[in-house]
Design an enzyme around this catalytic site. Sequence first.
Site, PDB file in Angstrom:
ATOM      1  N   HIS A  72     -43.400 -42.931  65.353  1.00  0.00           N
ATOM      2  CA  HIS A  72     -42.029 -43.461  65.489  1.00  0.00           C
ATOM      3  C   HIS A  72     -41.183 -43.057  64.281  1.00  0.00           C
ATOM      4  O   HIS A  72     -41.696 -42.714  63.215  1.00  0.00           O
ATOM      5  CB  HIS A  72     -42.053 -44.979  65.625  1.00  0.00           C
ATOM      6  CG  HIS A  72     -42.699 -45.660  64.455  1.00  0.00           C
ATOM      7  ND1 HIS A  72     -42.077 -45.801  63.229  1.00  0.00           N
ATOM      8  CD2 HIS A  72     -43.922 -46.203  64.315  1.00  0.00           C
ATOM      9  CE1 HIS A  72     -42.897 -46.415  62.397  1.00  0.00           C
ATOM     10  NE2 HIS A  72     -44.032 -46.673  63.021  1.00  0.00           N
ATOM     11  N   ASP A 354     -48.478 -44.257  62.390  1.00  0.00           N
ATOM     12  CA  ASP A 354     -49.205 -43.507  61.361  1.00  0.00           C
ATOM     13  C   ASP A 354     -50.712 -43.677  61.533  1.00  0.00           C
ATOM     14  O   ASP A 354     -51.485 -42.748  61.320  1.00  0.00           O
ATOM     15  CB  ASP A 354     -48.762 -43.923  59.945  1.00  0.00           C
ATOM     16  CG  ASP A 354     -48.834 -45.421  59.683  1.00  0.00           C
ATOM     17  OD1 ASP A 354     -49.311 -46.172  60.557  1.00  0.00           O
ATOM     18  OD2 ASP A 354     -48.417 -45.851  58.597  1.00  0.00           O
TER      19      ASP A 354
END
Length: 453
Positions: A72, A354
């Site tokens: 994102h 992540d």
Amino acid sequence: VHLIPVNPVREDGLNPKSRKRIMPDLLTEPPAIDPVYEAHVYCNIPTIAERSMEGHAPHYFKLVSVQVLIRHGDRYPLYAIPKTKRPDIDCMLVPSRKPSHPQLEAFIKHMSKGSAAQMDGSLSSLPRFPSHSLCEMGELTQTGVVQHLRNGQLLREIYINKHKLLPGDWTAKQLYLETTGKSRTLQSALALLYTFLPDFDWKKINMRHQWSTIFCSGSCDCPMRNHYLEEEQRRQYSLRVKNNDLEKIYVDMAKIVGIPTRQLRASNPIDSLLCYFCHNVSFPCTKTGCIGMEHFKVIKRHQLEDERERQEKKLYFLYALLATHPLLNQTVNRLQRIAEGKKEEVFVLYSAHDVTLSPVLSALGITEARFPRFAARLVFELWQDGKRPKEHFIRILYNGADVTFQTSFCKDHYKRSSKPMCPLEKFVNFVKRDMFLIFNSTSYYDACRRRAL
């Protein structure tokens, strides 16, 4: 518990009386590792047009499929530093405010009309774009939206305009879209798709919900994966307590804020400071003093040391192999079906975090890769050899850089081949067989229950 990677951070420590904002303009990579430079890379602020290597191949090769895994875009922190004012970031989308994008205004209008979209379960109740005058925790910012509008535009120019991956009359069957159940991942996916697709049609958007951040779907039961994750977290803790400079910095920051050191550490100050740094806002101050750049540099240096030790100790690598096998197996199966001539799902988008991208990079053996920045993208391209149509090859790209021959399964091939890509069967063999060798196993199920050699 924050799964694994501790997010890199940056900041902008200034005299409390001076509200002047300073963002050094770093044009060239410094010769030595510089925590401030690394922080700028991580922020990924949209400025100059990005150059990329996606879509490059000999003229007689045909692109037949693209699979994209994204993190994102820029978001508001998930944690707050106690007794400080939250960073004042506006999450309303304002096309006239920088950073912006020529299609931002049209994107806002289009997202307001998304009633025809088909979305799994809880996804349908999530907002399609950020819209709070003071960002909520974890909310995508305007910077985050623009990062993915730019990603989509870049990929469209290469894959749609140049390689004609999707025809003008594309159908929903040609796309596979999947996101975790967070507004920031859904909105990032929509921003990328809006500028990527030849014509953004809500009726053709079928967004699937993935409950797991590692996208393990129905194959999440893996005791040894959890074991290696716990071992890796112990290694992280051990390295941290040995770092006297880091401990002094935490003690100093805790005094400034007026809370116990343990409470400050638990509040994950890096995550908050990152927001101040990326948005060029002065760090928080109290009557006792200000959190500043020196605090940040010590924390960031420790992270870089942690990354180095992580690779040496291999615990994270073992975790990564088991964590990412379900996703990589799904990727390989799809590539094989397309290589056999099936035309469905030629474009795939996974919108993730992540903690999704980092283990994939590790499992593939791409050890030189930086920790996933905001709006990072990992791309798998499938190519057909026009001279030998039965032969298929893959290219793997990370943030536009070709990392195919950094992978553990294709390093040796590079030395013997004149073609700038990797035979598909090498990737297939790696995922179906070689990933388990270190566990003295032949299957994912068995590896999940057996210790590594």
